[in-house]
Design a protein around this motif. Structure first.
Motif: not given
Length: 618
Positions: A275-278, A294-296, A267-268
């Motif tokens: 996240r890299d894609l985002a 907001i968390t990210y 999962i990590q």
């Protein structure tokens, strides 16, 4: 005891001794075992009083006959053999209760001066409490052992600093990949692969320190199924101490959490990829919890705002939204959180590069659900649509200007066409007059399209004018139907209830009615009828409804029919003419009138459009 009683104690002395002894004692005489003497302690054991003295033991305690005591006493009396009973179970009826008791006792022969056996001495101690306690302890040990053996935990016990395996349940043996032959071996010999790993040293340290050691998700490399594999465990090493506080063994409990650890690692890894894609996306990607915090935020956001992850991004976003729009954004967002529906809204965010300047963004967010259907978090994006909005404004301006400029030559063309049609009809040239009539009809259609474009630009700019007054709703319905019937082959079937006067813009409501009827005719090319109905709802709302029997609208597209420029197609066969603005304009007019408009349809069976407006202005 036998020799002592035979050689040193007279019968009288024995009786005196029994009566004064601190233990339970009795003297049974003759082959009928008459109770010659019984001290208070043995009377208490029997649950009797002194009235039993002089009677046969088996008359006093008949329940012991079936428990083998006649044979035991006969053997002592006839053969002179002392009998020792240790924790002997005896069922006695004491004080009206028949229950099991346990005794330690001695039956010894009693001799007279001629060394003849004349009776049997009884010395007894009740040990019922001790036996019951031992049984409970034993049962507890059995239960504990069974619990350990069948536990979901892997459990083992190691003795001495050399770590001899005294016990290992099946779960632990399975964990090690070994069988019961390792019991009694040193741990390092049973599991040689532990060399170089910290576990042997940790266990030996506990014998010195006496302190418990525990770890979570610790790695262990073990040979299982013939190959060295990596596992992860939550485990503890608990010292077992004697009464002097010295460690004599170590209890090892472990839980295999390998699947959990590997799943979390996957999962990590997956989250890192996402996240890299985002972070590589030009859009601003974010997540928030169910409270809206907001968390990210992806890297694009931090580059745009010049802020850092340490700052409160929830508050930053709120400060960046144009203040006039903040209330509406918050209302829509709270409603989405309440209903778990996707959030979609356009609003302006402050431009960090130009103080006091704002850029348009499209905000989107969808709920992320857990296994039980609960919302775990929200994932959203901010997409910069400022250039698009500028182009849209330019387009609306262009359409407004172009439409306005086109109306002047169209008006003149309309007049010329009507003049030519009248002259041709007057001269008897009916054939060419009919051609000019069709030309006049096309000019009317072009005028309607231009008017629709003008209405759209007015709606976009908030410039659509409404001239509200009281008018006869029923009369307006008659006029619209009469006008539509003149140009349609469909029979317009009317079912009405009197509505009376309403307060609204008569021209705009007429425009909506005409649009719904003309659409019903257009989208039911193979039908012969269109049904129209009116009603007064609850005495306060005027309802107008149009039912056609045409192509219908798929369920997944019904929500789009009131969108700007949306056009209905007949299963891909062909597209009906029009700009896709009529229903959009109609919906905006009804909304401005304080009413509602809706559609109900089934593909292939037709559609039902309905609007409702307040009868009176509030």
């Amino acid at each position: 005891m036998k020799n002592f009683l035979q050689q040193n104690v007279s019968q009288d002395s024995l009786i005196t001794l029994f009566s004064q002894a601190p233990v339970a004692m009795s003297l049974l005489m003759g082959e009928n075992f008459i109770i010659q003497n019984a001290n208070s302690q043995i009377l208490e054991l029997w649950g009797k009083d002194s009235s039993v003295i002089g009677r046969s033991l088996f008359d006093v305690l008949p329940e012991i006959l079936s428990q083998g005591f006649r044979d035991i006493l006969d053997n002592v009396y006839r053969k002179g053999e002392t009998f020792n009973g240790n924790k002997w179970p005896v069922f006695l009826e004491k004080y009206g209760t028949y229950e099991e008791h346990f005794f330690n006792f001695i039956y010894a022969p009693v001799y007279n001066d001629q060394k003849e056996i004349t009776g049997v001495s009884v010395v007894a101690t009740e040990v019922t409490d001790q036996v019951v306690s031992e049984r409970k302890l034993q049962e507890s040990e059995y239960r504990y052992e069974d619990l350990i053996k069948n536990s979901d935990y892997s459990i083992a016990i190691y003795r001495t600093p050399d770590l001899y395996i005294e016990f290992a349940n099946d779960q632990m043996l399975s964990t090690w990949g070994k069988d019961r032959s390792v019991i009694g071996m040193k741990l390092e010999d049973a599991l040689p692969e532990l060399e170089g790993q910290p576990f042997i040293g940790l266990l030996q340290d506990i014998f010195r320190t006496g302190e418990t050691y525990s770890a979570k998700e610790d790695r262990a490399d073990l040979v299982v199924d013939g190959r060295l594999q990596t596992f992860y465990y939550n485990f503890s090493y608990k010292p077992l101490k004697n009464k002097d506080g010295e460690v004599y063994a170590i209890l090892n409990r472990a839980v295999d959490v390998t699947d959990l650890v590997l799943a979390r690692k996957k999962i990590q890894e997956s989250e890192k990829k996402l996240r890299d894609l985002a972070d590589s996306m030009p859009q601003f990607v974010w997540t928030c919890n169910t409270e809206g915090q907001i968390t990210y935020m992806n890297d694009s956001w931090y580059k745009y705002t010049g802020s850092s992850e340490k700052e409160d991004q929830t508050e930053r976003v709120k400060k960046m939204i144009r203040p006039e729009a903040m209330k509406k954004v918050e209302e829509v967002w709270q409603e989405c959180i309440r209903t778990n529906r996707p959030f979609v809204m356009e609003y302006e965010l402050e431009d960090p590069d130009q103080e006091g300047s704002y850029r348009w963004f499209l905000g989107r967010a969808v709920p992320n659900f857990g296994e039980n259907g609960e919302v775990k978090q929200w994932t959203g994006t901010f997409t910069d649509i400022d250039e698009f909005k500028q182009l849209e404004t330019q387009k609306d301006n262009f359409l407004g200007i172009a439409s306005h400029e086109l109306k002047t030559p169209l008006t003149s063309l309309k007049l010329y066409t009507q003049f030519i049609k009248m002259n041709l009809a007057a001269s008897g040239d009916h054939k060419n007059a009919a051609v000019v009539k069709r030309m006049d009809y096309q000019i009317d259609r072009l005028t309607e399209l231009i008017n629709e474009l003008l209405d759209v630009t007015k709606i976009q700019k908030g410039q659509m004018q409404f001239n509200e007054s009281y008018f006869d709703f029923d009369q307006l319905v008659d006029e619209v139907i009469e006008e539509q019937q003149m140009t349609s082959r469909h029979k317009l079937v009317v079912s009405r209830s009197a509505v009376g006067e309403v307060f609204a813009d008569r021209h705009r409501i007429s425009q909506v009615m005409a649009n719904l009827v003309s659409n019903a005719i257009k989208y039911s090319p193979d039908a012969d009828e269109v049904h129209i109905s009116t009603a007064l709802e609850n005495g306060i709302h005027a309802r107008f409804q149009v039912r056609d029997f045409g192509i219908g609208i798929p369920a997944d597209k019904q929500a789009k029919v009131f969108d700007q420029y949306y056009r209905i197609s007949e299963s891909g066969a062909h597209t009906f003419p029009g700009l896709g603005l009529g229903l959009y304009i109609s919906a905006e007019i009804i909304k401005r009138a304080g009413g509602s408009i809706s559609v109900s349809s089934k593909e292939g069976e037709g559609s039902d459009f309905c609007f409702s407006i307040p009868k009176n202005k509030n």
